[in-house]
Design a protein around this motif. Structure first.
Motif, PDB file in Angstrom:
ATOM      1  N   SER A  29      -2.043  -0.657   0.921  1.00  0.00           N
ATOM      2  CA  SER A  29      -2.570   0.623  -0.180  1.00  0.00           C
ATOM      3  C   SER A  29      -3.368  -0.450  -1.455  1.00  0.00           C
ATOM      4  N   ALA A  32      -6.716  -0.161   0.124  1.00  0.00           N
ATOM      5  CA  ALA A  32      -7.438   1.096   0.236  1.00  0.00           C
ATOM      6  C   ALA A  32      -7.617   1.657  -1.369  1.00  0.00           C
ATOM      7  N   TYR A  33      -7.007   1.190  -2.126  1.00  0.00           N
ATOM      8  CA  TYR A  33      -7.108   1.585  -3.454  1.00  0.00           C
ATOM      9  C   TYR A  33      -8.514   0.865  -4.144  1.00  0.00           C
ATOM     10  N   SER A  35     -10.851  -0.255  -2.094  1.00  0.00           N
ATOM     11  CA  SER A  35     -11.978   0.395  -1.467  1.00  0.00           C
ATOM     12  C   SER A  35     -12.563   1.622  -2.035  1.00  0.00           C
ATOM     13  N   ALA A  36     -11.449   2.512  -2.368  1.00  0.00           N
ATOM     14  CA  ALA A  36     -11.726   3.811  -3.032  1.00  0.00           C
ATOM     15  C   ALA A  36     -12.411   3.703  -4.341  1.00  0.00           C
ATOM     16  N   SER A  61     -10.947   4.896   5.715  1.00  0.00           N
ATOM     17  CA  SER A  61      -9.863   5.713   4.428  1.00  0.00           C
ATOM     18  C   SER A  61      -8.892   6.147   5.114  1.00  0.00           C
ATOM     19  N   LEU A  65      -4.842   4.994   5.386  1.00  0.00           N
ATOM     20  CA  LEU A  65      -3.653   6.162   4.778  1.00  0.00           C
ATOM     21  C   LEU A  65      -2.763   5.947   6.138  1.00  0.00           C
ATOM     22  N   VAL A 122      -0.746   5.063  -5.822  1.00  0.00           N
ATOM     23  CA  VAL A 122      -1.920   4.786  -4.778  1.00  0.00           C
ATOM     24  C   VAL A 122      -2.078   5.938  -4.006  1.00  0.00           C
ATOM     25  N   SER A 125      -3.684   8.694  -5.953  1.00  0.00           N
ATOM     26  CA  SER A 125      -5.248   8.438  -6.356  1.00  0.00           C
ATOM     27  C   SER A 125      -6.182   8.556  -5.002  1.00  0.00           C
ATOM     28  N   LEU A 126      -5.608   7.901  -3.901  1.00  0.00           N
ATOM     29  CA  LEU A 126      -6.422   7.854  -2.624  1.00  0.00           C
ATOM     30  C   LEU A 126      -6.736   9.209  -2.224  1.00  0.00           C
ATOM     31  N   SER A 127      -5.758  10.344  -2.401  1.00  0.00           N
ATOM     32  CA  SER A 127      -5.894  11.480  -1.927  1.00  0.00           C
ATOM     33  C   SER A 127      -6.953  12.172  -2.541  1.00  0.00           C
ATOM     34  N   ILE A 130     -10.549  10.259  -1.472  1.00  0.00           N
ATOM     35  CA  ILE A 130     -10.450  10.466  -0.191  1.00  0.00           C
ATOM     36  C   ILE A 130     -10.753  12.135   0.273  1.00  0.00           C
TER      37      ILE A 130
END
Length: 165
Positions: A29, A32-33, A35-36, A61, A65, A122, A125-127, A130
């Motif tokens: 996470s 991913a966070y 990277s996003a 991404s 997830l 996370v 925010s990622l959704s 992405i």
């Protein structure tokens, strides 16, 4: 080796699986966070743990997830197996001692709240980044993405409450 010794060994193995899965999920996470937030950069993108390269940021991404959700499912499975093995220990004095095992999942309510808050944030925010959703949708997607961790932490709370019985 008797059945109690086997249950104790399986209890510790299941707790170890749950904790390693939680830590892997937190690591994924975080990657991913970051990277996003940093956005797209030059390929190839390296998926952690699996060490697979992908040229597309979207595939990267989605893979992160998926890995995040899988780690959550493994964490929930591990803590559930730990509870099953804990219940099968016949000696009550030993079973009470087992609940004192050093594990982040058998920690206090504040740690659980912080962990779940971070994992939910996370996911939401990622959704949003992405899937390019706005409004209430990131909260719904974040809830779905972090659901395995919520289940794992609620199982762990149940195990912790057994210590007081």
């Amino acid at each position: 080796m008797n059945l109690d010794e086997l249950a104790i060994e399986y209890y510790h193995s299941a707790l170890e699986l749950a904790q390693k899965s939680l830590i892997a999920g937190l690591t994924v996470s975080g990657i991913a966070y970051l990277s996003a937030i940093n956005g797209k950069h030059e390929s190839p993108y390296l998926i952690p743990i699996l060490e697979i390269e992908t040229a597309s940021f979207n595939y990267f991404s989605i893979a992160l997830l998926t890995l995040f959700i899988t780690c959550g499912a493994l964490c929930a499975h591990g803590i559930n197996k730990a509870i099953e093995n804990w219940k099968s220990v016949a000696d009550k004095e030993i079973s009470i001692r087992l609940l004192q095992a050093p594990n982040i999942l058998i920690s206090g309510t504040i740690v659980h709240s912080l962990l779940y808050g971070f994992l939910f944030m996370v996911g939401a925010s990622l959704s949003e980044i992405i899937f390019e959703v706005t409004g209430w949708k990131p909260l719904a997607v974040g809830s779905l993405i972090s659901l395995p961790y919520y289940v794992a932490l609620s199982f762990a709370s149940r195990l912790k409450r057994m210590n007081r019985l």
